[in-house]
Design a protein around this motif. Structure first.
Motif, PDB file in Angstrom:
ATOM      1  N   GLU A  39       0.838  -1.187   0.000  1.00 37.40           N
ATOM      2  CA  GLU A  39       0.000   0.000   0.000  1.00 37.40           C
ATOM      3  C   GLU A  39       0.884   1.252   0.000  1.00 37.40           C
ATOM      4  O   GLU A  39       1.958   1.248   0.620  1.00 37.40           O
ATOM      5  CB  GLU A  39      -0.945   0.003   1.203  1.00 37.40           C
ATOM      6  N   PRO A  40       0.442   2.308  -0.658  1.00 41.59           N
ATOM      7  CA  PRO A  40      -0.685   2.314  -1.605  1.00 41.59           C
ATOM      8  C   PRO A  40      -0.256   1.756  -2.947  1.00 41.59           C
ATOM      9  O   PRO A  40       0.907   1.447  -3.147  1.00 41.59           O
ATOM     10  CB  PRO A  40      -1.040   3.786  -1.700  1.00 41.59           C
ATOM     11  N   TYR A  41      -1.208   1.635  -3.857  1.00 42.95           N
ATOM     12  CA  TYR A  41      -0.921   1.099  -5.174  1.00 42.95           C
ATOM     13  C   TYR A  41      -1.718   1.866  -6.217  1.00 42.95           C
ATOM     14  O   TYR A  41      -2.666   2.596  -5.892  1.00 42.95           O
ATOM     15  CB  TYR A  41      -1.261  -0.390  -5.256  1.00 42.95           C
ATOM     16  N   GLU A  42      -1.321   1.682  -7.446  1.00 37.84           N
ATOM     17  CA  GLU A  42      -2.039   2.242  -8.585  1.00 37.84           C
ATOM     18  C   GLU A  42      -2.735   1.109  -9.339  1.00 37.84           C
ATOM     19  O   GLU A  42      -2.270  -0.028  -9.345  1.00 37.84           O
ATOM     20  CB  GLU A  42      -1.088   2.984  -9.518  1.00 37.84           C
ATOM     21  N   THR A  43      -3.839   1.420  -9.968  1.00 40.02           N
ATOM     22  CA  THR A  43      -4.631   0.410 -10.671  1.00 40.02           C
ATOM     23  C   THR A  43      -4.785   0.812 -12.134  1.00 40.02           C
ATOM     24  O   THR A  43      -4.858   2.004 -12.469  1.00 40.02           O
ATOM     25  CB  THR A  43      -6.027   0.267 -10.038  1.00 40.02           C
ATOM     26  N   ARG A  44      -4.837  -0.193 -12.984  1.00 40.11           N
ATOM     27  CA  ARG A  44      -4.987   0.014 -14.425  1.00 40.11           C
ATOM     28  C   ARG A  44      -5.943  -1.050 -14.963  1.00 40.11           C
ATOM     29  O   ARG A  44      -5.799  -2.234 -14.650  1.00 40.11           O
ATOM     30  CB  ARG A  44      -3.629  -0.088 -15.119  1.00 40.11           C
ATOM     31  N   VAL A  45      -6.904  -0.637 -15.735  1.00 38.18           N
ATOM     32  CA  VAL A  45      -7.876  -1.556 -16.338  1.00 38.18           C
ATOM     33  C   VAL A  45      -7.232  -2.236 -17.542  1.00 38.18           C
ATOM     34  O   VAL A  45      -6.705  -1.567 -18.440  1.00 38.18           O
ATOM     35  CB  VAL A  45      -9.150  -0.799 -16.766  1.00 38.18           C
ATOM     36  N   ILE A  46      -7.250  -3.574 -17.545  1.00 42.48           N
ATOM     37  CA  ILE A  46      -6.681  -4.358 -18.639  1.00 42.48           C
ATOM     38  C   ILE A  46      -7.735  -5.340 -19.140  1.00 42.48           C
ATOM     39  O   ILE A  46      -8.812  -5.497 -18.532  1.00 42.48           O
ATOM     40  CB  ILE A  46      -5.405  -5.103 -18.193  1.00 42.48           C
ATOM     41  N   HIS A  47      -7.407  -6.030 -20.224  1.00 37.42           N
ATOM     42  CA  HIS A  47      -8.347  -6.967 -20.843  1.00 37.42           C
ATOM     43  C   HIS A  47      -7.656  -8.281 -21.190  1.00 37.42           C
ATOM     44  O   HIS A  47      -8.065  -8.959 -22.149  1.00 37.42           O
ATOM     45  CB  HIS A  47      -8.958  -6.341 -22.100  1.00 37.42           C
TER      46      HIS A  47
END
Length: 290
Positions: free
Chosen positions: A163-171
């Motif tokens: 923590e903390p972290y970053e998020t990224r939407v993937i497919h």
């Protein structure tokens, strides 16, 4: 002519004035930083236009470009540095990951095969559901991670506790699932074609086993529904014996024997299909025993 004492007093007064000005600037910078970081004061303060959500821009880009999936960072853009952070009075936030950093994180996740495994939180496959990649290279369902953050009250990775972290939407999970579905559809179709080809082949090619071969030709003769002898053109259901050839044709025994005696060729072939054959009786009363 000025005395030395007056000069010393003037210099002291000037330095104290400069220190006071720096102190005032520092106080204003700290006050502005507190107003922008504390939640209940942040809502009352003016927000910078650059702090707009990156998710909203990604959704707008997705609508403009069409149904093609687009990867985007889910976290909003960080607010600009405050004056206190620029002056070094308060520690500046960590540097956000760049596009190259995200590519490295994604390649590490692909090497570990996280998208091929079920989600750690709900233990279900990703399939076509929204999927997020954390800066620690772990992958989760978007809904599962949001629920985990809501009930835990903090942004902590469920696997490595970072923590903390970053998020990224993937497919990646959706791509793997579509590929798996395509493979299953192709395998099902190829199996259907192979089974259909084998069934059609069994109807045309007789088996090597003698008993199965005899049944094959008997069934083929019955399916033809032949009622007359091709040589004498009389009914096969008469009192004459009937012979079944290996090519599935039926003849009266006297007719076929006469044909064999009068045939000038050394190798006798079937009068209809011109194939070499072996014969067997099918009963004294024609087709009653088939």
């Amino acid at each position: 002519m000025q005395c030395p004492g007056f000069v010393k007093v003037a210099k002291g007064h000037s330095s104290s004035k400069v220190d006071g000005r720096k102190l005032a600037i520092a106080a204003v910078a700290l006050q502005d930083h507190i107003a922008q970081t504390i939640p209940h004061l942040k809502s009352c303060s003016r927000t910078h236009p650059a702090a707009s959500s990156r998710t909203h821009r990604a959704r707008q880009h997705h609508k403009e470009t069409g149904p093609e999936p687009v990867e985007y960072v889910l976290d909003p853009d960080p607010p600009p540095l405050t004056l206190a952070q620029k002056l070094g009075l308060v520690a500046a936030p960590e540097r956000r990951l760049t596009a190259e950093d995200w590519m490295e994180v994604k390649s590490r996740s692909l090497r570990e095969g996280d998208s091929t495994q079920p989600c750690v939180i709900c233990t279900e496959e990703f399939r076509l559901q929204p999927q997020v990649l954390l800066s620690c290279s772990h992958v989760f369902h978007k809904v599962c991670l949001k629920s985990f953050e809501h009930f835990s009250g903090r942004k902590c990775c469920p696997v490595c506790r970072r923590e903390p972290y970053e998020t990224r939407v993937i497919h990646d999970g959706a791509s793997l699932y579509l590929e798996k579905c395509a493979v299953r559809i192709q395998a099902c179709w190829r199996g259907f074609v192979a089974r259909k080809w084998y069934k059609d082949l069994r109807k045309l090619v007789p088996p090597n086993d003698p008993q199965l071969r005899r049944q094959f030709f008997e069934a083929k003769a019955v399916c033809r529904d032949v009622s007359d002898c091709p040589i004498c053109l009389t009914s096969l259901h008469s009192s004459k014996a009937v012979l079944l050839l290996s090519c599935s044709h039926l003849f009266h025994e006297p007719c076929l024997r006469a044909f064999e005696r009068y045939c000038s060729e050394t190798t006798v072939t079937c009068p209809l299909c011109r194939r070499m054959y072996t014969s067997r009786p099918v009963g004294a009363h024609g087709l009653t025993t088939l």
